[in-house]
Write an enzyme that holds these catalytic residues in place. Structure first.
Site, PDB file in Angstrom:
ATOM      1  N   LEU A  76       0.815  -1.224   0.000  1.00 46.67           N
ATOM      2  CA  LEU A  76       0.000   0.000   0.000  1.00 46.67           C
ATOM      3  C   LEU A  76       0.850   1.278   0.000  1.00 46.67           C
ATOM      4  O   LEU A  76       0.304   2.376  -0.052  1.00 46.67           O
ATOM      5  CB  LEU A  76      -0.934   0.012   1.220  1.00 46.67           C
ATOM      6  CG  LEU A  76      -1.938  -1.146   1.325  1.00 46.67           C
ATOM      7  CD1 LEU A  76      -2.847  -0.959   2.536  1.00 46.67           C
ATOM      8  CD2 LEU A  76      -2.775  -1.293   0.051  1.00 46.67           C
ATOM      9  N   SER A  77       2.149   1.127   0.104  1.00 44.88           N
ATOM     10  CA  SER A  77       3.011   2.320   0.189  1.00 44.88           C
ATOM     11  C   SER A  77       3.043   3.067  -1.145  1.00 44.88           C
ATOM     12  O   SER A  77       3.440   2.504  -2.173  1.00 44.88           O
ATOM     13  CB  SER A  77       4.430   1.891   0.582  1.00 44.88           C
ATOM     14  OG  SER A  77       5.361   2.887   0.215  1.00 44.88           O
ATOM     15  N   ALA A  78       2.659   4.344  -1.115  1.00 49.63           N
ATOM     16  CA  ALA A  78       2.641   5.139  -2.349  1.00 49.63           C
ATOM     17  C   ALA A  78       4.048   5.293  -2.940  1.00 49.63           C
ATOM     18  O   ALA A  78       4.251   5.011  -4.132  1.00 49.63           O
ATOM     19  CB  ALA A  78       1.982   6.491  -2.090  1.00 49.63           C
TER      20      ALA A  78
END
Ligand SMILES: N[C@@H](CCC(=O)N[C@@H](CS)C(=O)NCC(=O)O)C(=O)O
Length: 219
Positions: A10-12
């Site tokens: 989920l890390s942008a």
């Protein structure tokens, strides 16, 4: 030697690196770090990156963190001269300018909006206003160019696309910014098949859901 990328799905910023790698056809050995359980604070990971953040790249004993320099390193190393990060000094400086703007100004204003939700507080509406002001400036600039740094898709487009799509997922409405919307459609078309859904939209929605559940716990 495989190119390893420590990341979280989920890390942008980690997604920016994964998208760039995919665009240049580079296969990464992806190692997921469970940020929610604190895996990034374990001695094994701190030995690689004492700043304990993802994305972190390890290539042939060389460790690098900060998503944007990771992207430019990967293009220079594995796709030298690629239009995502060309060698022409002024084109490169213009791309760097947008990458720095995203890191220091644009994405920062988005983080100021949502980060307080992570310890269970609420989103910060005044930070959303600053983000929208920055998005309007981007819209103004996109009146004159097809992509943020000129006439070709660059790593800066990928970085800024991840920022804008995350903002939409967490409920900041920029649909009135017509140049931004047109540019997003263009980036979507330019990305390799399935990238838009799997590395842009789905994880942005996933992070949005997580943030909303964390924020709502405080109320
Ligand atoms: N400016 C950094 C930001 C990296 C970052 O904040 N990563 C977050 C996940 S999205 C993280 O690893 N947080 C855990 C920590 O910093 O301890 C980049 O672009 O790579």
């Amino acid at each position: 030697m495989p190119v390893q990328l420590y990341h979280h799905k989920l890390s942008a910023p980690a997604r920016v690196v994964r998208i760039v790698a995919k665009q240049i056809g580079l296969s990464l050995e992806e190692k997921e770090i469970d940020l929610l359980s604190g895996e990034h604070m374990k001695p094994e990971f701190l030995a690689i990156n004492p700043f304990h953040c993802v994305p972190t790249l390890v290539h042939d004993g060389f460790a690098l963190w900060e998503s944007r320099p990771i992207c430019t390193y990967l293009v220079d190393k594995f796709a030298h001269g690629h239009s995502l990060y060309p060698t022409d000094l002024r084109k490169r400086a213009t791309i760097d300018r947008w990458l720095y703007w995203d890191s220091g100004t644009f994405f920062s204003s988005l983080k100021a909006y949502y980060m307080p939700a992570i310890p269970g507080k609420s989103f910060q509406p005044e930070a959303a206003e600053l983000f929208k002001k920055n998005a309007s400036a981007l819209d103004e600039s996109l009146k004159n160019t097809k992509y943020v740094a000129g006439d070709k898709l660059s790593v800066a487009d990928i970085s800024i696309t991840v920022t804008v799509t995350l903002s939409t997922a967490i409920g900041i409405d920029t649909s009135e910014l017509k140049n931004v919307q047109k540019w997003l459609k263009q980036v979507e078309t330019d990305l390799k098949p399935s990238t838009w859904q799997t590395l842009v939209i789905d994880p942005a929605n996933g992070l949005a859901d997580l943030l909303k559940s964390m924020a709502s716990k405080s109320s």
